[in-house]
Write an enzyme that holds these catalytic residues in place. Structure first.
Site, PDB file in Angstrom:
ATOM      1  N   CYS A  40     -43.525  46.136 -19.658  1.00 29.60           N
ATOM      2  CA  CYS A  40     -42.225  45.897 -19.011  1.00 29.60           C
ATOM      3  C   CYS A  40     -41.854  47.001 -18.025  1.00 29.60           C
ATOM      4  O   CYS A  40     -40.889  46.861 -17.273  1.00 29.60           O
ATOM      5  CB  CYS A  40     -41.129  45.759 -20.057  1.00 29.60           C
ATOM      6  SG  CYS A  40     -41.526  44.595 -21.364  1.00 29.60           S
ATOM      7  N   HIS A  71     -35.070  39.326 -17.138  1.00 26.38           N
ATOM      8  CA  HIS A  71     -36.170  40.281 -17.331  1.00 26.38           C
ATOM      9  C   HIS A  71     -37.534  39.646 -17.022  1.00 26.38           C
ATOM     10  O   HIS A  71     -38.298  39.325 -17.924  1.00 26.38           O
ATOM     11  CB  HIS A  71     -36.120  40.795 -18.777  1.00 26.38           C
ATOM     12  CG  HIS A  71     -37.145  41.829 -19.107  1.00 26.38           C
ATOM     13  ND1 HIS A  71     -37.685  42.703 -18.177  1.00 26.38           N
ATOM     14  CD2 HIS A  71     -37.748  42.141 -20.293  1.00 26.38           C
ATOM     15  CE1 HIS A  71     -38.572  43.489 -18.777  1.00 26.38           C
ATOM     16  NE2 HIS A  71     -38.640  43.170 -20.046  1.00 26.38           N
TER      17      HIS A  71
HETATM   18  C1  LIG Z   1     -34.013  34.447 -27.499  1.00 24.51           C
HETATM   19  C2  LIG Z   1     -35.110  33.477 -27.085  1.00 24.51           C
HETATM   20  C3  LIG Z   1     -36.077  33.276 -28.241  1.00 24.51           C
HETATM   21  C4  LIG Z   1     -34.463  32.146 -26.713  1.00 24.51           C
HETATM   22  O1  LIG Z   1     -35.468  31.324 -26.176  1.00 24.51           O
HETATM   23  P1  LIG Z   1     -35.504  29.755 -26.404  1.00 24.51           P
HETATM   24  O2  LIG Z   1     -35.247  29.457 -27.834  1.00 24.51           O
HETATM   25  O3  LIG Z   1     -36.755  29.256 -25.787  1.00 24.51           O
HETATM   26  O4  LIG Z   1     -34.258  29.279 -25.586  1.00 24.51           O
HETATM   27  P2  LIG Z   1     -34.229  28.054 -24.576  1.00 24.51           P
HETATM   28  O5  LIG Z   1     -34.999  28.401 -23.347  1.00 24.51           O
HETATM   29  O6  LIG Z   1     -34.618  26.820 -25.311  1.00 24.51           O
HETATM   30  O7  LIG Z   1     -32.715  28.024 -24.160  1.00 24.51           O
HETATM   31  C5  LIG Z   1     -31.696  27.471 -24.992  1.00 24.51           C
HETATM   32  C6  LIG Z   1     -30.361  27.838 -24.363  1.00 24.51           C
HETATM   33  O8  LIG Z   1     -30.087  29.232 -24.592  1.00 24.51           O
HETATM   34  C7  LIG Z   1     -29.990  29.919 -23.342  1.00 24.51           C
HETATM   35  N1  LIG Z   1     -30.716  31.178 -23.525  1.00 24.51           N
HETATM   36  C8  LIG Z   1     -32.042  31.339 -23.712  1.00 24.51           C
HETATM   37  N2  LIG Z   1     -32.318  32.635 -23.892  1.00 24.51           N
HETATM   38  C9  LIG Z   1     -31.141  33.296 -23.791  1.00 24.51           C
HETATM   39  C10 LIG Z   1     -30.787  34.642 -23.873  1.00 24.51           C
HETATM   40  N3  LIG Z   1     -31.723  35.568 -24.111  1.00 24.51           N
HETATM   41  N4  LIG Z   1     -29.495  35.005 -23.731  1.00 24.51           N
HETATM   42  C11 LIG Z   1     -28.567  34.060 -23.508  1.00 24.51           C
HETATM   43  N5  LIG Z   1     -28.847  32.734 -23.416  1.00 24.51           N
HETATM   44  C12 LIG Z   1     -30.123  32.371 -23.564  1.00 24.51           C
HETATM   45  C13 LIG Z   1     -30.651  29.033 -22.325  1.00 24.51           C
HETATM   46  O9  LIG Z   1     -30.108  29.231 -21.047  1.00 24.51           O
HETATM   47  C14 LIG Z   1     -30.319  27.659 -22.849  1.00 24.51           C
HETATM   48  O10 LIG Z   1     -28.975  27.353 -22.528  1.00 24.51           O
HETATM   49  P3  LIG Z   1     -28.568  25.867 -22.112  1.00 24.51           P
HETATM   50  O11 LIG Z   1     -28.885  25.020 -23.309  1.00 24.51           O
HETATM   51  O12 LIG Z   1     -27.102  25.982 -21.811  1.00 24.51           O
HETATM   52  O13 LIG Z   1     -29.419  25.551 -20.941  1.00 24.51           O
HETATM   53  C15 LIG Z   1     -35.873  34.045 -25.838  1.00 24.51           C
HETATM   54  O14 LIG Z   1     -34.966  34.183 -24.784  1.00 24.51           O
HETATM   55  C16 LIG Z   1     -36.536  35.378 -26.117  1.00 24.51           C
HETATM   56  O15 LIG Z   1     -37.499  35.483 -26.858  1.00 24.51           O
HETATM   57  N6  LIG Z   1     -36.075  36.452 -25.463  1.00 24.51           N
HETATM   58  C17 LIG Z   1     -36.717  37.754 -25.567  1.00 24.51           C
HETATM   59  C18 LIG Z   1     -37.803  37.868 -24.522  1.00 24.51           C
HETATM   60  C19 LIG Z   1     -38.625  39.126 -24.742  1.00 24.51           C
HETATM   61  O16 LIG Z   1     -39.012  39.454 -25.842  1.00 24.51           O
HETATM   62  N7  LIG Z   1     -38.910  39.853 -23.656  1.00 24.51           N
HETATM   63  C20 LIG Z   1     -39.651  41.087 -23.732  1.00 24.51           C
HETATM   64  C21 LIG Z   1     -38.734  42.194 -24.115  1.00 24.51           C
HETATM   65  S1  LIG Z   1     -39.542  43.702 -24.471  1.00 24.51           S
END
Ligand SMILES: CC(C)(COP(=O)(O)OP(=O)(O)OC[C@H]1O[C@@H](n2cnc3c(N)ncnc32)[C@H](O)[C@@H]1OP(=O)(O)O)[C@@H](O)C(=O)NCCC(=O)NCCS
Length: 385
Positions: A83, A333
């Site tokens: 990252c 990100h």
């Molecule tokens: C939290 C997480 C699991 C959610 O992913 P997901 O379950 O696939 O979510 P979806 O893409 O199905 O989205 C569902 C809803 O939540 C929202 N959403 C997804 N991730 C979000 C987040 N991190 N914050 C706020 N809203 C989020 C989407 O916009 C969507 O909203 P909508 O229904 O109004 O369109 C994912 O964002 C994640 O793993 N984030 C961390 C990424 C990471 O680890 N990066 C490296 C860091 S070191």
């Protein structure tokens, strides 16, 4: 050492990109060069970051970007540091210009992962952790940062509402950022009612999966000063550090040692004290990461940053504005674009173009970008010219 200035910077809207990674990287690169007042032929080297290009079946993006810019003969290299890839690329560019090897360099970070499902994207990201000891045994980044959050809560009594304050602030800041993935404020109630992802982290503790691209042009002012069209940002420090990758081998889970080391090196290199810093862009991939960053960088004693944030100290109009862009949490990100995008925000702030989230008359800014759970870290200090 030669002086090194950021002369131009540009990014696209983070979120879901319709175009390919190579197209997005080329577009933001051209925009950053045009803004700087330089021409593509002035660029001596292109430093690219694209950690997960293989998800698009494309590696070696540098020659593609340079060809699109009309400078195919210019050398390029891909810099990968999870990252913190594009801040590592910026460090390489800095070293080349400061050392007198180049007069101008392009740094561009890009990522496109939105075509993958959640499981595939999570699996790709987990490759940045220690595969043998962490990822292969089921650890993901939400899980690893949840471990850090648990340790912080246990030692310092950090509360969910204090982590929530980071999310509420950063979503508010992002609502004023036309480049942000999410552009709507959230309430504390929305945060507290959001579903658990990996206890104690909820949905709104996590950064999203974002596509995006960001580019930065760095120059030696001796050569280009009269060409520049924007208010430049002098790079007063470019420091990096590392630490043991796997959490189980660390002595303390309430700190990222690489952040502390890189921060100390940066302030030593710039010869200034923390009190000069007017704004920070820190690596808040999860809300607890913003808290850790502020403590590791020495802006707050251990255990005190979360409370200070909840009391409003880190708001845009607070005494230490943190992540006016919305941070990774809400601006988004796209892994390899993040470090460069932090510089874009600082450049916009120095140029007075951050309407709605503008920090008052900033002169010094700090960018802090972490690779994975702190196996690598970059800290840059910028001064408005
Ligand atoms: C939290 C997480 C699991 C959610 O992913 P997901 O379950 O696939 O979510 P979806 O893409 O199905 O989205 C569902 C809803 O939540 C929202 N959403 C997804 N991730 C979000 C987040 N991190 N914050 C706020 N809203 C989020 C989407 O916009 C969507 O909203 P909508 O229904 O109004 O369109 C994912 O964002 C994640 O793993 N984030 C961390 C990424 C990471 O680890 N990066 C490296 C860091 S070191």
């Amino acid at each position: 050492m030669e002086e090194v200035w950021v002369a131009g910077a540009a990014m696209n809207r983070f979120g879901k990109m319709a175009v390919s990674g190579r197209e997005a990287a080329s577009q933001v690169s051209l925009e950053a060069i045009e803004r700087s007042g330089l021409r593509p032929k002035d660029i001596g080297y292109t430093f690219v970051s694209n950690a997960f290009g293989v998800a698009e079946r494309q590696a070696h993006v540098g020659p593609l970007v340079n060809s699109a810019l009309g400078i195919p003969e210019v050398p390029s290299v891909t810099v990968e540091s999870a990252c913190s890839s594009s801040s590592a690329a910026l460090h390489e560019a800095f070293v080349h210009v400061a050392g007198g090897f180049l007069d101008a360099a392009l740094v561009v970070g890009v990522e496109k992962l939105s075509h993958l499902d959640t499981l595939a994207a999570t699996s790709y990201f987990a490759m940045g952790a220690d595969y043998a000891f962490e990822s292969r045994n089921g650890a993901t980044f939400p899980g690893l940062y949840a471990t850090l959050a648990t340790a912080h809560m246990h030692r310092y009594g950090t509360r969910a509402e204090e982590l929530g304050a980071v999310a509420v602030k950063n979503h508010l800041n992002a609502s004023h950022n036309p480049h942000a993935h999410f552009q709507k404020p959230i309430s504390m109630e929305t945060y507290l009612n959001s579903p658990p992802v990996s206890w104690p982290l909820r949905l709104y503790d996590c950064c999203p999966f974002s596509d995006g691209a960001a580019a930065v042009v760095v120059v030696n002012p001796k050569r280009f000063r009269s060409d520049l069209t924007e208010v430049p940002a002098a790079i007063r420090a470019s420091a990096r550090a590392g630490s043991i990758a796997a959490l189980q081998d660390r002595n303390d889970l309430t700190t990222l040692p690489a952040s502390t080391l890189a921060g100390e090196r940066a302030f030593r290199m710039a010869g200034v004290d923390r009190s000069v810093v007017d704004l920070l862009e820190v690596h808040d991939c999860f809300t607890v990461a913003e808290v850790l960053a502020l403590e590791d960088l020495g802006f707050y004693p251990p255990g005190e940053a979360a409370r200070a944030g909840a009391e409003g100290e880190t708001a845009v109009d607070g005494k230490l504005p943190v992540n006016p862009s919305g941070g990774l949490k809400a601006k988004g990100h796209p892994v390899s674009a993040t470090g460069a995008a932090q510089v874009v925000e600082i450049f916009e702030q120095f140029n007075g173009r951050a309407a709605g989230r503008q920090v008052s008359d900033p002169e010094w800014a700090l960018a802090h970008n972490v690779g994975a759970t702190g196996g690598s870290c970059s800290v840059h200090l910028f001064q408005r010219v």
